[in-house]
Write an enzyme that holds these catalytic residues in place. Sequence first.
Site, mmCIF file in Angstrom:
data_model
loop_
_atom_site.group_PDB
_atom_site.id
_atom_site.type_symbol
_atom_site.label_atom_id
_atom_site.label_comp_id
_atom_site.label_asym_id
_atom_site.label_seq_id
_atom_site.Cartn_x
_atom_site.Cartn_y
_atom_site.Cartn_z
ATOM 1 N N TYR A 69 -148.238 5.727 -51.692
ATOM 2 C CA TYR A 69 -148.970 7.010 -51.562
ATOM 3 C C TYR A 69 -149.371 7.300 -50.132
ATOM 4 O O TYR A 69 -149.654 8.439 -49.792
ATOM 5 C CB TYR A 69 -150.304 7.092 -52.309
ATOM 6 C CG TYR A 69 -150.547 6.347 -53.556
ATOM 7 C CD1 TYR A 69 -149.883 6.709 -54.719
ATOM 8 C CD2 TYR A 69 -151.506 5.347 -53.602
ATOM 9 C CE1 TYR A 69 -150.184 6.056 -55.893
ATOM 10 C CE2 TYR A 69 -151.796 4.698 -54.782
ATOM 11 C CZ TYR A 69 -151.130 5.054 -55.925
ATOM 12 O OH TYR A 69 -151.419 4.415 -57.077
ATOM 13 N N HIS A 106 -144.329 11.556 -52.347
ATOM 14 C CA HIS A 106 -145.254 12.685 -52.213
ATOM 15 C C HIS A 106 -144.932 13.341 -50.868
ATOM 16 O O HIS A 106 -144.979 12.651 -49.844
ATOM 17 C CB HIS A 106 -146.701 12.195 -52.238
ATOM 18 C CG HIS A 106 -147.105 11.555 -53.530
ATOM 19 N ND1 HIS A 106 -148.361 11.035 -53.748
ATOM 20 C CD2 HIS A 106 -146.427 11.359 -54.686
ATOM 21 C CE1 HIS A 106 -148.437 10.541 -54.978
ATOM 22 N NE2 HIS A 106 -147.273 10.721 -55.568
ATOM 23 N N GLU A 141 -142.065 14.955 -55.064
ATOM 24 C CA GLU A 141 -142.925 15.117 -56.233
ATOM 25 C C GLU A 141 -143.737 16.398 -56.093
ATOM 26 O O GLU A 141 -144.314 16.679 -55.041
ATOM 27 C CB GLU A 141 -143.856 13.902 -56.398
ATOM 28 C CG GLU A 141 -144.752 14.023 -57.638
ATOM 29 C CD GLU A 141 -145.397 12.714 -58.071
ATOM 30 O OE1 GLU A 141 -145.008 11.641 -57.564
ATOM 31 O OE2 GLU A 141 -146.295 12.779 -58.932
ATOM 32 N N ASP A 223 -156.270 15.742 -58.901
ATOM 33 C CA ASP A 223 -155.198 14.865 -59.336
ATOM 34 C C ASP A 223 -155.791 13.674 -60.068
ATOM 35 O O ASP A 223 -155.919 12.594 -59.526
ATOM 36 C CB ASP A 223 -154.381 14.411 -58.107
ATOM 37 C CG ASP A 223 -153.200 13.549 -58.480
ATOM 38 O OD1 ASP A 223 -152.986 13.302 -59.682
ATOM 39 O OD2 ASP A 223 -152.485 13.095 -57.566
ATOM 40 N N HIS A 225 -155.261 11.718 -63.604
ATOM 41 C CA HIS A 225 -154.426 11.604 -64.804
ATOM 42 C C HIS A 225 -155.260 11.180 -66.011
ATOM 43 O O HIS A 225 -156.190 10.393 -65.876
ATOM 44 C CB HIS A 225 -153.320 10.577 -64.600
ATOM 45 C CG HIS A 225 -152.418 10.895 -63.446
ATOM 46 N ND1 HIS A 225 -151.312 10.143 -63.140
ATOM 47 C CD2 HIS A 225 -152.454 11.880 -62.522
ATOM 48 C CE1 HIS A 225 -150.706 10.653 -62.086
ATOM 49 N NE2 HIS A 225 -151.390 11.710 -61.679
ATOM 50 N N GLU A 255 -147.663 7.918 -66.303
ATOM 51 C CA GLU A 255 -148.554 7.349 -65.273
ATOM 52 C C GLU A 255 -149.982 7.535 -65.760
ATOM 53 O O GLU A 255 -150.866 7.917 -65.011
ATOM 54 C CB GLU A 255 -148.403 8.098 -63.953
ATOM 55 C CG GLU A 255 -147.072 7.962 -63.270
ATOM 56 C CD GLU A 255 -147.022 8.794 -61.986
ATOM 57 O OE1 GLU A 255 -147.488 9.962 -61.985
ATOM 58 O OE2 GLU A 255 -146.533 8.266 -60.979
#
Length: 275
Positions: A69, A106, A141, A223, A225, A255
């Site tokens: 990331y 990303h 992404e 963001d 999840h 994820e």
Amino acid sequence: MKIGCHLSIAKGYEAMLVVAESIGANTFQFFTRNPRGGKAKAIDPKDLETFKEQLESGEWGTLVAHAPYTLNLCSKTVETREFGRTMFLDDMNRLMNFPPLYYNFHPGSHTGQGVETGIKQIVEALNDMPLANFPGWVLLEAMSGKGSEVGSRFEELAAIIDGVEHNERLGVLMDTCHVYSAGYDIMNDLNGVLDEFDRTVGLDRLKAIHLNDSLTPFDSHKDRHAKLGEGSMNAEGLLRFVSHPVISSLPMILETPNELPGYKEEIAWVRQKGE
Ligand code: FE
Ligand code: FE
Ligand code: ZN
């Protein structure tokens, strides 16, 4: 249906196939290195050989290798951009020896430089990568747009792809949590969103899915999840999504905040209800 989840690479490549099978997965995702970046562990050639053999002998969907990331090709800090390029290049070189897979990253955060500069720097970096020789696909992404993230609008993803010279195998990975948080209503207007994607990026570039619910509301640009059916999206909408003819043949990677038993349940649920 090709569905799986994010798996730890700690025990090597073949070990991931064994774990995947044990939870009913026929694809999966792994980090190319520590998700926070840094030096990648050396690949054991024997492990890689066995992994390749077993992949070929089974009915596996295309695997997804996820970049760390921290990789940011459009930071305002030159050292961060350089570090990102070094990791990207090193990942691509390692993955050259793999069966064709998806290398997903990303796009980056422009950290105050503005989206246009961000796009330009991402394009420049990609143009310096060995894309033409890569056996698989490189995927951008689709992001939620938190902070200064680039790639939360389909137009931004399209602009990056258009700017890259060897874009033949450059595609997009759609993360359901991200696009919903970015303001694309895949719960109530899936066809409308897919039409918009087709007009901007082109549906032939849509290669893989991250299947997540979102803890935060529609268009929240966050963001976070959630487990399927436990967030602001909903179970019926997610099942409609996975069974859509444009989506159902793509590899889907969970994820969600789960350990293996939770992933096993979600995979079974999606297979049972979504197929
Ligand atoms: Fe991601
Ligand atoms: Fe994702
Ligand atoms: Zn995310």
